[in-house]
Design a protein around this motif. Structure first.
Motif, PDB file in Angstrom:
ATOM      1  N   PHE A 185       0.846  -1.192   0.000  1.00 25.95           N
ATOM      2  CA  PHE A 185       0.000   0.000   0.000  1.00 25.95           C
ATOM      3  C   PHE A 185       0.881   1.241   0.000  1.00 25.95           C
ATOM      4  O   PHE A 185       2.066   1.188   0.348  1.00 25.95           O
ATOM      5  CB  PHE A 185      -0.919   0.037   1.228  1.00 25.95           C
ATOM      6  CG  PHE A 185      -0.182  -0.194   2.525  1.00 25.95           C
ATOM      7  CD1 PHE A 185       0.594   0.814   3.096  1.00 25.95           C
ATOM      8  CD2 PHE A 185      -0.245  -1.413   3.166  1.00 25.95           C
ATOM      9  CE1 PHE A 185       1.292   0.599   4.277  1.00 25.95           C
ATOM     10  CE2 PHE A 185       0.449  -1.651   4.340  1.00 25.95           C
ATOM     11  CZ  PHE A 185       1.217  -0.638   4.906  1.00 25.95           C
ATOM     12  N   ASP A 186       0.320   2.362  -0.421  1.00 27.19           N
ATOM     13  CA  ASP A 186       0.881   3.688  -0.199  1.00 27.19           C
ATOM     14  C   ASP A 186      -0.004   4.370   0.835  1.00 27.19           C
ATOM     15  O   ASP A 186      -1.108   3.900   1.144  1.00 27.19           O
ATOM     16  CB  ASP A 186       0.904   4.506  -1.491  1.00 27.19           C
ATOM     17  CG  ASP A 186       2.007   4.076  -2.440  1.00 27.19           C
ATOM     18  OD1 ASP A 186       2.797   3.172  -2.074  1.00 27.19           O
ATOM     19  OD2 ASP A 186       2.074   4.626  -3.559  1.00 27.19           O
ATOM     20  N   GLU A 208     -20.434  10.302  -1.495  1.00 26.42           N
ATOM     21  CA  GLU A 208     -20.640  10.437  -2.932  1.00 26.42           C
ATOM     22  C   GLU A 208     -19.779   9.498  -3.769  1.00 26.42           C
ATOM     23  O   GLU A 208     -19.968   9.404  -4.979  1.00 26.42           O
ATOM     24  CB  GLU A 208     -20.328  11.883  -3.358  1.00 26.42           C
ATOM     25  CG  GLU A 208     -21.112  12.930  -2.587  1.00 26.42           C
ATOM     26  CD  GLU A 208     -20.590  14.338  -2.864  1.00 26.42           C
ATOM     27  OE1 GLU A 208     -19.834  14.505  -3.840  1.00 26.42           O
ATOM     28  OE2 GLU A 208     -20.935  15.264  -2.097  1.00 26.42           O
ATOM     29  N   GLY A 209     -18.827   8.818  -3.142  1.00 25.97           N
ATOM     30  CA  GLY A 209     -17.881   8.000  -3.888  1.00 25.97           C
ATOM     31  C   GLY A 209     -17.915   6.529  -3.508  1.00 25.97           C
ATOM     32  O   GLY A 209     -18.917   6.034  -2.984  1.00 25.97           O
ATOM     33  N   PRO A 210     -16.804   5.830  -3.726  1.00 24.26           N
ATOM     34  CA  PRO A 210     -16.755   4.373  -3.528  1.00 24.26           C
ATOM     35  C   PRO A 210     -16.422   3.946  -2.115  1.00 24.26           C
ATOM     36  O   PRO A 210     -16.261   2.751  -1.853  1.00 24.26           O
ATOM     37  CB  PRO A 210     -15.637   3.956  -4.488  1.00 24.26           C
ATOM     38  CG  PRO A 210     -14.706   5.120  -4.472  1.00 24.26           C
ATOM     39  CD  PRO A 210     -15.593   6.346  -4.373  1.00 24.26           C
ATOM     40  N   GLY A 211     -16.275   4.883  -1.173  1.00 25.17           N
ATOM     41  CA  GLY A 211     -15.804   4.530   0.158  1.00 25.17           C
ATOM     42  C   GLY A 211     -14.296   4.688   0.218  1.00 25.17           C
ATOM     43  O   GLY A 211     -13.681   5.321  -0.644  1.00 25.17           O
ATOM     44  N   ALA A 224      -3.743   2.552  -2.997  1.00 27.00           N
ATOM     45  CA  ALA A 224      -3.130   1.523  -3.833  1.00 27.00           C
ATOM     46  C   ALA A 224      -1.660   1.856  -4.084  1.00 27.00           C
ATOM     47  O   ALA A 224      -1.289   3.033  -4.195  1.00 27.00           O
ATOM     48  CB  ALA A 224      -3.874   1.415  -5.158  1.00 27.00           C
ATOM     49  N   PRO A 225      -0.795   0.839  -4.171  1.00 22.14           N
ATOM     50  CA  PRO A 225       0.614   1.090  -4.496  1.00 22.14           C
ATOM     51  C   PRO A 225       0.739   1.887  -5.790  1.00 22.14           C
ATOM     52  O   PRO A 225       0.004   1.656  -6.750  1.00 22.14           O
ATOM     53  CB  PRO A 225       1.200  -0.320  -4.648  1.00 22.14           C
ATOM     54  CG  PRO A 225       0.320  -1.186  -3.809  1.00 22.14           C
ATOM     55  CD  PRO A 225      -1.065  -0.610  -3.959  1.00 22.14           C
ATOM     56  N   TRP A 235      -9.982  -3.260  -0.137  1.00 24.81           N
ATOM     57  CA  TRP A 235     -10.016  -2.392  -1.307  1.00 24.81           C
ATOM     58  C   TRP A 235      -9.262  -1.119  -0.981  1.00 24.81           C
ATOM     59  O   TRP A 235      -9.395  -0.560   0.112  1.00 24.81           O
ATOM     60  CB  TRP A 235     -11.452  -2.064  -1.677  1.00 24.81           C
ATOM     61  CG  TRP A 235     -11.543  -1.134  -2.855  1.00 24.81           C
ATOM     62  CD1 TRP A 235     -11.442  -1.463  -4.169  1.00 24.81           C
ATOM     63  CD2 TRP A 235     -11.711   0.292  -2.805  1.00 24.81           C
ATOM     64  NE1 TRP A 235     -11.553  -0.331  -4.955  1.00 24.81           N
ATOM     65  CE2 TRP A 235     -11.705   0.752  -4.152  1.00 24.81           C
ATOM     66  CE3 TRP A 235     -11.859   1.217  -1.769  1.00 24.81           C
ATOM     67  CZ2 TRP A 235     -11.858   2.095  -4.474  1.00 24.81           C
ATOM     68  CZ3 TRP A 235     -12.003   2.563  -2.085  1.00 24.81           C
ATOM     69  CH2 TRP A 235     -12.006   2.981  -3.420  1.00 24.81           C
ATOM     70  N   LEU A 236      -8.442  -0.639  -1.933  1.00 25.51           N
ATOM     71  CA  LEU A 236      -7.665   0.579  -1.734  1.00 25.51           C
ATOM     72  C   LEU A 236      -7.947   1.567  -2.862  1.00 25.51           C
ATOM     73  O   LEU A 236      -7.916   1.181  -4.039  1.00 25.51           O
ATOM     74  CB  LEU A 236      -6.168   0.262  -1.711  1.00 25.51           C
ATOM     75  CG  LEU A 236      -5.685  -0.666  -0.591  1.00 25.51           C
ATOM     76  CD1 LEU A 236      -4.219  -1.023  -0.816  1.00 25.51           C
ATOM     77  CD2 LEU A 236      -5.879  -0.009   0.771  1.00 25.51           C
TER      78      LEU A 236
END
Length: 218
Positions: free
Chosen positions: A51-52, A71-74, A90-91, A178-179
């Motif tokens: 991960f970053d 409003e977004g994906p979480g 995400a990396p 999920w990232l």
């Protein structure tokens, strides 16, 4: 997909979540053993492979999270530590996000120069960080390959301080969380910067409650 958690679980990382965090290091088993011995101590994590991490000032980071969840994906895992909001990403995000924000700034300035008014991409750029102190976006520090971050303890204290600034807001609860990527974080930063005064979904600082239903994460 993560499962819903109760408010009492907000500060705790599940065993699967701890395994995922430990996988970022060179010796995951030794890392887990060390954490078992000191479950209430802050943890140092390596970035760039699993991960970053994007670090934002607490208030602005909360506004970003509001946008991501309303409003977004979480979001992926998120921690609050010593006045900064740490958003796991995400990396590759640490490398790409500054470039995207720079492009947004160029687009805004280009529109301004061409039309004499601010264009649709009226967002700040970067000068060594993910954002400049312009247009409402404070510096977003991007931690990637070769960097390390300190995060709160994996388990909440038995009696946490009422105004603790070191806690997990969205604790890891799976081995494959999920990232968000750089595009999602850019979108959240732009929305947070543009947003007028809104009622935050966060509780007052004195409360210790999870306000996010992680089952909604896409």
């Amino acid at each position: 997909m993560s499962s819903p958690r109760n408010a009492s679980d907000v500060s705790g990382v599940t065993p699967d979540g701890a395994t995922w965090l430990a996988s970022a290091g060179t010796y995951p088993r030794s890392t887990l053993s060390h954490w078992d011995e000191r479950p209430d101590a802050p943890v140092v994590l390596s970035c760039g492979v699993v991960f970053d991490v994007v670090s934002a000032p607490t208030i602005f980071g909360r506004r970003m999270l509001d946008r991501m969840w309303e409003e977004g994906p979480g979001s992926g895992p998120v921690a609050e530590f010593r006045g900064r909001m740490l958003l796991f990403a995400a990396p590759g995000t640490a490398q790409r996000l500054p470039a995207l924000m720079e492009w947004e700034e160029w687009g805004a300035h280009g529109a301004h120069d061409t039309h004499g008014t601010h264009g649709a991409h009226d967002t700040p750029g970067t000068h060594g960080t993910c954002g400049a102190r312009t247009d409402g976006v404070p510096p977003l520090l991007c931690h990637g390959t070769g960097d390390a971050v300190t995060v709160p303890a994996l388990t909440g204290a038995t009696a946490p301080a009422p105004r603790s600034d070191s806690r997990w807001l969205v604790a890891p609860d799976t081995r494959h969380p999920w990232l968000p990527g750089p595009e999602v974080l850019l979108w959240a930063a732009v929305r947070a910067a543009r947003a007028a005064v809104r009622i935050s979904i966060f509780p007052p600082a004195g409360r210790d409650a999870n306000v996010y239903d992680v089952s909604r994460r896409r």
